[in-house]
Write a protein that holds these residues in place. Sequence first.
Motif, mmCIF file in Angstrom:
data_model
loop_
_atom_site.group_PDB
_atom_site.id
_atom_site.type_symbol
_atom_site.label_atom_id
_atom_site.label_comp_id
_atom_site.label_asym_id
_atom_site.label_seq_id
_atom_site.Cartn_x
_atom_site.Cartn_y
_atom_site.Cartn_z
ATOM 1 N N ASP A 103 0.816 -1.211 0.000
ATOM 2 C CA ASP A 103 0.000 0.000 0.000
ATOM 3 C C ASP A 103 0.851 1.263 0.000
ATOM 4 N N LYS A 104 2.093 1.146 0.456
ATOM 5 C CA LYS A 104 3.042 2.254 0.376
ATOM 6 C C LYS A 104 4.388 1.683 -0.037
ATOM 7 N N ILE A 105 5.062 2.408 -0.955
ATOM 8 C CA ILE A 105 6.322 1.919 -1.518
ATOM 9 C C ILE A 105 7.393 2.993 -1.369
ATOM 10 N N PHE A 106 8.468 2.628 -0.698
ATOM 11 C CA PHE A 106 9.681 3.420 -0.438
ATOM 12 C C PHE A 106 9.540 4.271 0.834
ATOM 13 N N PRO A 107 10.654 4.375 1.590
ATOM 14 C CA PRO A 107 10.622 5.067 2.884
ATOM 15 C C PRO A 107 11.035 6.530 2.836
ATOM 16 N N LEU A 155 5.337 6.043 -3.294
ATOM 17 C CA LEU A 155 4.046 5.758 -3.919
ATOM 18 C C LEU A 155 3.071 5.233 -2.882
ATOM 19 N N TYR A 156 1.768 5.496 -3.117
ATOM 20 C CA TYR A 156 0.692 5.052 -2.244
ATOM 21 C C TYR A 156 -0.438 4.460 -3.085
ATOM 22 N N ASN A 207 -6.640 4.051 2.345
ATOM 23 C CA ASN A 207 -5.200 4.294 2.381
ATOM 24 C C ASN A 207 -4.878 5.784 2.393
ATOM 25 N N ASN A 208 -5.673 6.570 1.690
ATOM 26 C CA ASN A 208 -5.403 7.999 1.600
ATOM 27 C C ASN A 208 -5.711 8.746 2.901
#
Length: 330
Positions: A125-129, A135-136, A142-143
Amino acid sequence: MNRCAIILPYYGKFPNYFQLFLNSCAVNSDFDWLIFTDDRTEYDYPVNVHVQYETFADMQARVRDAFDFRPVIEQPYKLCDLRPMYGYVFKDYLADYEFWGHCDCDLVFGDLSRFITDDLLNAYDKIFPVGHLALYRNTEENNRRFMLDLDGRPIYREVLESSRGYTFDESYLSTNINRIYQTYGFPIYMRDHSGNTVAKSETFRITRYDAELGTFLSEPAMRAVYVWEHGHITRSFMRLGTFMQQELMYMHFQRRDMRVACPMQSDRYQILPGSFEPLQVEHVTKENFRSIPWKNTADMWRHRVNIGRGEYKFWKSRIAGVINARMNKG
């Protein structure tokens, strides 16, 4: 319509190499960019980059209208803290997308689809820290997850009601969106694939977030040749006597002035600390690697001076803020 839209609100003058940024967006045809800006400079915008001209006041009004309290958005830099909220704030622009994201403009993209695969998009659901690209998944649930309590309090309200920076968009301070996902067990991909350069280093040193250690780790300085060619960024270097090449998802040039010495529409160029230059060889190989310049002394000195000026302005502002706060307390 593409699967993912990357949102970039930016108010003020874009970097002098912004056309190179746009060119790197163009070759990533699986992604769209939504740019909101007051910079009306004429650029060659690709078909997958959509621009809406507006003022920072328009953005402030958009944020105020999204919440039932009054957010404090005094300066454009505060938008870094708002990035995890873009799916909520810009929802009217995202109806046709399965994912949305945010990014900086002081970077150049490589081949995003090589790293952001369908398997990754299907699983998280979320990509990269990090804040310069994340990305979400674009769902209502989720938003709104940024609104969940963190450490027993609605941290997003603290973020929005304060003018100070919380680094809510990335794992730097503890007040960040990634901890919300981790606390509640939401699927989040925490590996950092960025080519994020150390801001204070005169040469390129890549720093990445290590999720297991919970901190950023910076590699030691090394001789390396960076090339952007037809939408790919390749880093060539020697390790223990072996010639190696590594593809990077993108390079981030935070707090670094970059001269553009190559044609703006080049389909390949070398990236040096401080400049974009024509590549003087057909291909970087083990045989010619050490003959290729990898740094420029004049640019190194210029960067050192700029960093020193930045540090002076930062501490001058911090000290003035402390003095003003104490005077206001009486």
